[in-house]
Design a protein around this motif. Structure first.
Motif, PDB file in Angstrom:
ATOM      1  N   ILE A 250      33.978  16.597  37.275  1.00  0.00           N
ATOM      2  CA  ILE A 250      34.728  17.829  37.560  1.00  0.00           C
ATOM      3  C   ILE A 250      33.761  18.842  38.171  1.00  0.00           C
ATOM      4  O   ILE A 250      32.648  19.030  37.671  1.00  0.00           O
ATOM      5  N   ALA A 251      34.210  19.478  39.239  1.00  0.00           N
ATOM      6  CA  ALA A 251      33.373  20.469  39.917  1.00  0.00           C
ATOM      7  C   ALA A 251      34.153  21.766  40.061  1.00  0.00           C
ATOM      8  O   ALA A 251      35.374  21.753  40.247  1.00  0.00           O
ATOM      9  N   SER A 252      33.444  22.884  39.977  1.00  0.00           N
ATOM     10  CA  SER A 252      34.098  24.166  40.278  1.00  0.00           C
ATOM     11  C   SER A 252      33.965  24.422  41.774  1.00  0.00           C
ATOM     12  O   SER A 252      33.048  23.899  42.428  1.00  0.00           O
ATOM     13  N   GLU A 253      34.865  25.270  42.278  1.00  0.00           N
ATOM     14  CA  GLU A 253      34.769  25.620  43.710  1.00  0.00           C
ATOM     15  C   GLU A 253      33.426  26.289  43.991  1.00  0.00           C
ATOM     16  O   GLU A 253      32.784  26.027  45.011  1.00  0.00           O
ATOM     17  N   GLU A 254      33.009  27.166  43.022  1.00  0.00           N
ATOM     18  CA  GLU A 254      31.723  27.871  43.203  1.00  0.00           C
ATOM     19  C   GLU A 254      30.551  26.883  43.265  1.00  0.00           C
ATOM     20  O   GLU A 254      29.658  27.012  44.088  1.00  0.00           O
ATOM     21  N   GLY A 255      30.581  25.891  42.380  1.00  0.00           N
ATOM     22  CA  GLY A 255      29.508  24.894  42.348  1.00  0.00           C
ATOM     23  C   GLY A 255      29.439  24.119  43.659  1.00  0.00           C
ATOM     24  O   GLY A 255      28.346  23.859  44.186  1.00  0.00           O
ATOM     25  N   ILE A 256      30.597  23.760  44.168  1.00  0.00           N
ATOM     26  CA  ILE A 256      30.622  23.010  45.430  1.00  0.00           C
ATOM     27  C   ILE A 256      30.038  23.860  46.560  1.00  0.00           C
ATOM     28  O   ILE A 256      29.204  23.394  47.351  1.00  0.00           O
ATOM     29  N   MET A 257      30.437  25.147  46.587  1.00  0.00           N
ATOM     30  CA  MET A 257      29.928  26.017  47.662  1.00  0.00           C
ATOM     31  C   MET A 257      28.416  26.194  47.548  1.00  0.00           C
ATOM     32  O   MET A 257      27.707  26.222  48.555  1.00  0.00           O
ATOM     33  N   HIS A 258      27.926  26.293  46.308  1.00  0.00           N
ATOM     34  CA  HIS A 258      26.478  26.461  46.094  1.00  0.00           C
ATOM     35  C   HIS A 258      25.720  25.229  46.602  1.00  0.00           C
ATOM     36  O   HIS A 258      24.711  25.357  47.305  1.00  0.00           O
ATOM     37  N   VAL A 259      26.234  24.054  46.245  1.00  0.00           N
ATOM     38  CA  VAL A 259      25.562  22.825  46.694  1.00  0.00           C
ATOM     39  C   VAL A 259      25.629  22.718  48.227  1.00  0.00           C
ATOM     40  O   VAL A 259      24.626  22.397  48.883  1.00  0.00           O
ATOM     41  N   GLN A 260      26.789  23.017  48.786  1.00  0.00           N
ATOM     42  CA  GLN A 260      26.913  22.898  50.247  1.00  0.00           C
ATOM     43  C   GLN A 260      25.985  23.882  50.964  1.00  0.00           C
ATOM     44  O   GLN A 260      25.460  23.579  52.032  1.00  0.00           O
ATOM     45  N   ALA A 261      25.784  25.074  50.345  1.00  0.00           N
ATOM     46  CA  ALA A 261      24.920  26.084  50.987  1.00  0.00           C
ATOM     47  C   ALA A 261      23.445  25.683  50.926  1.00  0.00           C
ATOM     48  O   ALA A 261      22.704  25.863  51.887  1.00  0.00           O
ATOM     49  N   PHE A 262      23.030  25.125  49.769  1.00  0.00           N
ATOM     50  CA  PHE A 262      21.588  24.892  49.578  1.00  0.00           C
ATOM     51  C   PHE A 262      21.148  23.449  49.801  1.00  0.00           C
ATOM     52  O   PHE A 262      19.973  23.172  49.944  1.00  0.00           O
ATOM     53  N   LEU A 263      22.123  22.537  49.793  1.00  0.00           N
ATOM     54  CA  LEU A 263      21.787  21.125  50.060  1.00  0.00           C
ATOM     55  C   LEU A 263      22.772  20.579  51.097  1.00  0.00           C
ATOM     56  O   LEU A 263      23.581  19.686  50.807  1.00  0.00           O
ATOM     57  N   PRO A 264      22.718  21.131  52.308  1.00  0.00           N
ATOM     58  CA  PRO A 264      23.725  20.740  53.307  1.00  0.00           C
ATOM     59  C   PRO A 264      23.670  19.255  53.662  1.00  0.00           C
ATOM     60  O   PRO A 264      24.642  18.693  54.169  1.00  0.00           O
ATOM     61  N   GLN A 265      22.529  18.622  53.374  1.00  0.00           N
ATOM     62  CA  GLN A 265      22.384  17.198  53.701  1.00  0.00           C
ATOM     63  C   GLN A 265      23.066  16.289  52.673  1.00  0.00           C
ATOM     64  O   GLN A 265      23.205  15.082  52.901  1.00  0.00           O
ATOM     65  N   ALA A 266      23.478  16.839  51.532  1.00  0.00           N
ATOM     66  CA  ALA A 266      23.988  15.986  50.443  1.00  0.00           C
ATOM     67  C   ALA A 266      25.441  15.577  50.675  1.00  0.00           C
ATOM     68  O   ALA A 266      26.259  16.365  51.156  1.00  0.00           O
ATOM     69  N   GLN A 267      25.731  14.344  50.312  1.00  0.00           N
ATOM     70  CA  GLN A 267      27.138  13.910  50.216  1.00  0.00           C
ATOM     71  C   GLN A 267      27.578  14.205  48.801  1.00  0.00           C
ATOM     72  O   GLN A 267      26.899  13.812  47.850  1.00  0.00           O
ATOM     73  N   LEU A 268      28.724  14.862  48.655  1.00  0.00           N
ATOM     74  CA  LEU A 268      29.194  15.251  47.323  1.00  0.00           C
ATOM     75  C   LEU A 268      30.451  14.453  46.990  1.00  0.00           C
ATOM     76  O   LEU A 268      31.400  14.423  47.782  1.00  0.00           O
ATOM     77  N   TRP A 269      30.423  13.785  45.835  1.00  0.00           N
ATOM     78  CA  TRP A 269      31.592  13.025  45.348  1.00  0.00           C
ATOM     79  C   TRP A 269      32.027  13.646  44.026  1.00  0.00           C
ATOM     80  O   TRP A 269      31.226  13.696  43.072  1.00  0.00           O
ATOM     81  N   VAL A 270      33.272  14.119  43.965  1.00  0.00           N
ATOM     82  CA  VAL A 270      33.754  14.726  42.721  1.00  0.00           C
ATOM     83  C   VAL A 270      35.114  14.124  42.360  1.00  0.00           C
ATOM     84  O   VAL A 270      35.852  13.644  43.218  1.00  0.00           O
ATOM     85  N   GLY A 271      35.425  14.184  41.032  1.00  0.00           N
ATOM     86  CA  GLY A 271      36.730  13.683  40.576  1.00  0.00           C
ATOM     87  C   GLY A 271      37.814  14.701  40.849  1.00  0.00           C
ATOM     88  O   GLY A 271      38.747  14.458  41.612  1.00  0.00           O
TER      89      GLY A 271
END
Ligand SMILES: O=c1cc[nH]c(=O)[nH]1
Length: 214
Positions: free
Chosen positions: A165-186
């Motif tokens: 489970i991810a929060s919208e805020e958490g996703i935005m934080h990861v996308q801002a600081f780790l733009p290279q990451a692929q994110l998989w969430v339930g």
């Protein structure tokens, strides 16, 4: 890149529903097993995105042609809540190397908290695909801090982050600081409490899996 598992309905919806259900989640064995089952589903889905090479298998009657993973990914887990999903992913990536990270929130008197990272046990991550498992992506700060330090120390080939489970805020934080990451969430939830718990979320995943910590 963001991949949301439940965008397509599957049995994974049931695993997540049971994890969230305040009555069912009291059964610790079932809670851990549902995290493990989710880890298995994530690993299977992620396996479709990895690199394979043609391989010949000798059967008792001849040669069968197939394609097998060129290399298994490295699975990294933030202790302790990540352990059941880690095991689920190991059930699929059964020859994977593992890394373990001890990180926790140190809460100040004001209620604010900082992330403390104290323990890292890893193999050499140069030129490897790293899958970092954190079941609850709340603020995203622990994941970003952890990944940034690993990226500083190693020449990681590709980075995948997995959360139940991810929060919208958490996703935005990861996308801002780790733009290279692929994110998989339930699932993606919209809110965080003042103590950075995800709402509706499921509560404290570590406590539900292993007991309420002091
Ligand atoms: O909601 C949350 C946020 C972080 N960690 C948890 O276990 N639950």
């Amino acid at each position: 890149m963001l991949n949301i598992l439940t965008q397509q309905n599957s049995a994974a919806n049931h695993f997540l529903a049971e994890l969230r259900n305040r009555d069912l989640q009291q059964d610790r064995m079932r809670f851990r097993r549902n995290l493990e089952r989710l880890g298995e589903v994530f690993a299977y889905e992620i396996s479709k995105t990895l690199t394979y090479e043609p391989t010949e298998i000798e059967t008792p009657l001849g040669i069968a042609e197939t394609a097998l993973l060129t290399e298994q990914p490295v699975l990294a887990t933030i202790l302790r809540a990540g352990i059941p999903m880690h095991q689920g992913m190991l059930n699929v990536f059964d020859q994977a190397d593992s890394a373990f990270i001890g990180a926790y929130r140190k809460t100040k008197k004001s209620g604010a908290f900082e992330i403390r990272k104290e323990y890292v046990s890893t193999i050499n991550l140069d030129n490897r695909t790293l899958i970092l498992i954190d079941p609850m992506l709340a603020t995203g700060k622990t994941v970003v801090l952890t990944c940034k330090e690993l990226l500083d120390d190693y020449d990681i080939q590709s980075l995948i982050i997995v959360s139940a489970i991810a929060s919208e805020e958490g996703i935005m934080h990861v996308q801002a600081f780790l733009p290279q990451a692929q994110l998989w969430v339930g699932n993606v939830d919209s809110e965080l409490t003042s103590k950075a718990y995800i709402v509706p979320g499921l509560g404290d995943a570590g406590d539900l899996a292993y007991g309420v910590k002091e």
